[in-house]
Structure formats: structure tokens, C-alpha cells
Design a protein around this motif. Sequence first.
Motif, PDB file in Angstrom:
ATOM      1  N   LEU A  25      68.814  34.381  59.345  1.00 18.16           N
ATOM      2  CA  LEU A  25      70.237  33.850  59.337  1.00 18.16           C
ATOM      3  C   LEU A  25      70.894  33.942  61.012  1.00 18.16           C
ATOM      4  CD1 LEU A  25      71.902  32.568  57.197  1.00 18.16           C
ATOM      5  CD2 LEU A  25      72.936  34.871  56.788  1.00 18.16           C
ATOM      6  N   ALA A  56      70.256  42.905  66.355  1.00 22.72           N
ATOM      7  CA  ALA A  56      70.605  42.722  65.254  1.00 22.72           C
ATOM      8  C   ALA A  56      70.797  40.770  65.161  1.00 22.72           C
ATOM      9  CB  ALA A  56      71.965  43.198  64.585  1.00 22.72           C
ATOM     10  N   MET A 281      82.547  45.666  53.571  1.00 21.28           N
ATOM     11  CA  MET A 281      81.966  44.518  54.079  1.00 21.28           C
ATOM     12  C   MET A 281      83.013  43.680  54.632  1.00 21.28           C
ATOM     13  SD  MET A 281      79.382  42.167  53.244  1.00 21.28           S
ATOM     14  CE  MET A 281      78.510  41.232  52.188  1.00 21.28           C
ATOM     15  N   PHE A 290      77.788  42.715  62.724  1.00 21.17           N
ATOM     16  CA  PHE A 290      77.134  41.873  61.982  1.00 21.17           C
ATOM     17  C   PHE A 290      75.681  42.795  61.280  1.00 21.17           C
ATOM     18  CE2 PHE A 290      79.185  38.538  64.278  1.00 21.17           C
ATOM     19  CZ  PHE A 290      79.220  37.516  63.313  1.00 21.17           C
ATOM     20  N   MET A 293      77.055  44.263  58.253  1.00 26.63           N
ATOM     21  CA  MET A 293      77.263  43.205  57.456  1.00 26.63           C
ATOM     22  C   MET A 293      75.820  42.682  56.539  1.00 26.63           C
ATOM     23  SD  MET A 293      79.345  39.815  58.332  1.00 26.63           S
ATOM     24  CE  MET A 293      79.997  40.304  59.810  1.00 26.63           C
ATOM     25  N   GLN A 294      74.823  42.596  57.243  1.00 24.50           N
ATOM     26  CA  GLN A 294      73.543  42.209  56.988  1.00 24.50           C
ATOM     27  C   GLN A 294      72.995  43.453  56.153  1.00 24.50           C
ATOM     28  OE1 GLN A 294      71.504  40.582  60.448  1.00 24.50           O
ATOM     29  NE2 GLN A 294      71.719  38.912  59.051  1.00 24.50           N
ATOM     30  N   PHE A 297      74.585  43.289  52.694  1.00 24.74           N
ATOM     31  CA  PHE A 297      73.899  42.270  52.042  1.00 24.74           C
ATOM     32  C   PHE A 297      72.679  42.645  51.264  1.00 24.74           C
ATOM     33  CE2 PHE A 297      70.994  38.373  51.968  1.00 24.74           C
ATOM     34  CZ  PHE A 297      71.565  38.034  50.751  1.00 24.74           C
TER      35      PHE A 297
END
Lengths: 327, 311
Positions: A25, A56, A281, A290, A293-294, A297
Amino acid sequence: MKFLLKRLAFYGLAAFFAVTLNFLLPRLMPGDAAGAMFARFQGRLSPEALDALRRAIGIADGPLSLQYVHYLRDLLHGDFGISISQFPAPVLEVVWTGLGWTVLVAGSALIIGFVLGTALGIVAGWRRGGVLDSVLPPALAFIGAFPYFWLAMGLLFLFGFEWRWVPLRHAYSDGATPEWSFTFIADVARHAALPIFTVVVATLGGWMMGMRSAMVAVLGTEYLALGRAKGLSTVRLAWRYAGRNALLPNVTSLGMSLGFVLGGSLLTEVVFSYPGLGFLMVQAVRSQDFPVMQGLFIMITFAVLIANAVVDVLTTFIDPRTRSREA
Amino acid sequence: MAAASSSARPGGFSLLGLLKTNGRAQVGLGILGLFLGVALVGPLFVEDAGAYVAIPYLEPSWAHLFGTTGQGQDVLAQTIVGTRASLFNGLIVGLLVVMVGAAVGVTAGYFGGLVDDALSLAVNVLLVVPSLPLAIVIAAYLPPGPFTVGLVLVGTGWAWNARVLRVQTLSLRERDYVLAARVSGEPHWRIIFVEMLPNMGPILLTQLVGATTYAIGAQVGLEFLGLGDVGSVTWGSNLYWASNDQALLTGAWWTFVPTGTCIALVGFALSLLNTSVDEATNPALRVERSWRVYLKRLGVQPGMVTPVVPR
């Protein structure tokens, strides 16, 4: 067994997909967005934090394949990178703080909603056209049309602000120290009550209607007629004979809707400033953290996959047919 | 999975007939029509929904029917302008979701074999990965705005439609008329688009309704989190600002109640429409319904035993 193994292989594949997507991503971002974002942080962050960010979002050195190998190796070691907004806390540590709260709220809401909704569905299906069957479904369908987080806002306004029955935010009172004491657990329960209630109310209708239609399908079967002829009590017929046999579709959809319920409870957490994964989140999105966030997820996906596997095991216990099918 | 009943008669279904006989469809279409009207002409009567018109957090009054927001904007104006953006974006995203789902599902079901295996696997993986966190992560990497939100929602939302349509295609594939078309040498695309898809009309319609419901809800959710364009006026950004401006803690219920009620009314109307289309196209449900109505007229209580009724 073969059925379960096949399912496990599938979940493994899904986990692999999520992990790979997570890797690709940031590296697939259109144009030089990565560089632009990086430039934006320059000067605001310490060199170490910049380095974490660089890793990241994938402007690290080396070819993609090598980066991928390193990424997988780090993941296997539980290394999700370093948080940018809470530098230098490791992502795993940040995510870990939220996991328990989310499991508490989403898990309780799922179980309460499922059990209550299924029970209501059995009663409604058994007494079709009764009071319960004609009043609750449309009401719940209407409530279900509201977004979870909006219901949360409304309930928080009424119960928290207007009537002051429950606290307005957070998982426990300011100043309380987490410990295994009665007062603290009671405090946590008081804070979790309204978030759980919100999700239960929002999902109840779905479980109830699913169970009701499964009941209707079962009601015409001959074993029920036989049971009745034998003179079994109504309660036994409705719950043990009809209910148990109608349960399977609902358990199957339990796995399917896990992600959906979790998604809703993540949004609900935001309204209650409840420090679970959803709240983390949103904070990560707002501070453009980020790595966190990842990490979130991946963590949420893994949680859903594991819960799905548990549901699959449950299904084979409830329904012997799934066990014999592969024989 | 009653909706996927293969015995649905596409010829026996018409929207007009539905409207004439089904009360739920009437209510649903009525509410939807009202909102579509507001979306189309409403914004013409509103000057600038983002403008500062009065002091913040005014309670509803004759001057400002729904009160004002934390930034002194008119809540009624914001609700009306938001209706247009959210409804139309929802419809477009819903349509795209069904189109992608149909393309994948029909391809998988029609060609079978390896193509089916691969596509089904992709669909199942996407179904089991939680879509909201996925959507949030992808959206966070893209520039915020309606295009990002739409793209993300289509990308994460089509799997369910693909799965249902694949099953439907599997059952249609073996029908005589499809086999005949294949034997007579019609190209694949013609068989799919001319022979099969028109026969899935009612299912595509329920899917469109369902996908639109999903699209509106998910869109509002993402915008509420601030992943949309928070500068524009939509239902989602209205709620985002209500939450951001601490409307709850100042007791300003009027800043979030109107928008939420609109979302729920539209969602409720769409679900009414869906059940009534289901009822109209699924003979089993239709029979059950007419039977119930009939019994009620005779004053018979339906129970375990099939009642004997005079003809």
C-alpha cells in the motif's frame, strides 16, 4: 478434520493477503506522495522518527523484493515498526493498549447481541404474528438503519449528558489505577456499558430476523410434528428441537458479520473516546501516524480471522453434517 | 438466500405493479422520492450552507428551524445541501459496486474451472478481511475527498455482490436457452450480456438497493472520521463537525439529530424497497404473504397445522 484444515489454510491465505497488501500500500501510492509526505514531516520530527517513517512508507533502500523479505522477517518477530506520533514507542506496544478494550466492548456486544437476538428470533419465529413478532422487527429495522456511531452520539447525549447515568468518555475514571479490585472493575463496567449497549441495539435486529426466518423454515419439518405427537412440551419443542436446528445459519453469519460488527464498534469507540483500536485508528489517521495505522489494520484483521476460525470450529460441533460431509 | 431462488420469474415483475399492490414499496418509494426531491431542488433555495449566519449553538427557532452549528451555520441548510452530495454519491458508488460485483461474479460463474476458483478465492478473502479498517488505511494514503471515499468503498465493497451473482450465474448457465445460445455459436459476451444478465434484473435491482444503503452508510462513516473532504457539506462532514465541535458536551442535539434522522430514513426506505422487491420476485414469499392476508380476512389464526378454509 479435513474441512477444518481447509478453512485454516484459507485463513492463512487471507492473512498473507492482508500482510502483503499492507506492505504494498504505501509503496503503491500515486506519484511521489511518499516523498511529499516525508518532506512535510522533515524538521518536525527527530532523525530517528524520520527513519522509522522512511521504513514504514517504503522509501528504504534496496529492491522491493528485499524490502518485502525484511518486512516479513520483522513481522514474524513481532516488529511492526515505530510509532511516529508517540515516538519512540513500538507500534505493537501502542496497538496492544487498545486491543483489550476493543475485545471487551466488541466481544461482549457480539455475544450479548447474538444470544439475545437469537433467543428473540426463536420466540418470534415460534409465535409468528404474535406481539413480539409484529412490534420488534420493524422497530429494530428502523434503529438498524441509523449508523452505529450516530446511535452512539444520541445515546451518549441522553444517558451521559442529559440524565448523567453513565460517564461521558474513556474506559475508566481519571485518576483510577488499573488493578484487579472490585471498585476498578465496576468502574470499567460503568464506562463500557453504553458502548456495548449501542452495538447490541444496532445489531439485535439482524440476528433476530436471521433466526426468525431460519425458524420458519424448520417449523414445517416432520421431526417437529413427531415431537409434538410424542407430547413433548412446547418449550422443549421450540428451543431444543426447532431452535437448535435453526441455529446453524445464524452461527454461519456470525463469522460473516464479525468484521462488520467490529467496524461498527470501532466507530462507536470514537464517539465515546473509548481507548480501543478504533479510537487509536482515528488518532493515527489524524496525526498521520502510518506505522500505527498499518499495525492496527494487521491486528484487527488477525483478530477477525482468528474469531472466524473459532466460529468454524463451533459450526462443526453444532452441526454434525459439516463433519460427515467430507468423510 | 431466499432471494437467490432460481425460480424467480423475471417476466412477472414490474416496478409499477409493485407500487400498486405493496404498501411497503409505497412507503419506501415515497420517502425516497421526498429525499430525491430535496436533493434535486433543495439546494436552490439555500444560499450558502457554509456561511456564518448567527451566533453558534442557537436552539431551533423560527429564524433557524433546526438551529445553528458550533460555527454559526444554519443546520437546516447544511442538512439540505448534504442530502444532495450524500445521496448522489451513494447512488453512484452503489451502482459501481454492483457493476464490479456483477463483472466478477458472472465471469466466475460463467467460465467456471480455474477462472472460477481464482475469482472465488479473491472474493472470499476480501469478504473475510474487515472492510472498514481496510478502507480507512487505503483512504488515509490518498488525498481526502469524495473521489477517494468512492474509490475505496467500491474497492472494498463489491465482494458480497460478486458472490451472490456467481451463484445466480451458476444456476442460469445450465438453462436450456443458454445452452441453445452456446450451441448456436453466440459469443461469450453476447450470452452474458444479452441472454443472462437481463434475466437477473430483479436480483440486480435488490443488489443496487442494498449496495446504495451500504455506500451511504460507509461513506458517512468515513467522512465522520475525517477521511472525506471536511470542507464540503455532506451528511458525513456534518456529523464530523458536530463531533469535532463538542456538540454533545454543550447539549446541542440539534446539530446531529437532523442529519442522522435523514440517514436512517433513507436507509429504512431502501430496506423497505428491498423487502418488497424480494417479495414480488420470490414466489415463495409472495404465496406466504397472500396466504397470511387471506387467513387474516377469514379470522383464522395461523399455527402449526395448515387450516382448512372454504373455497
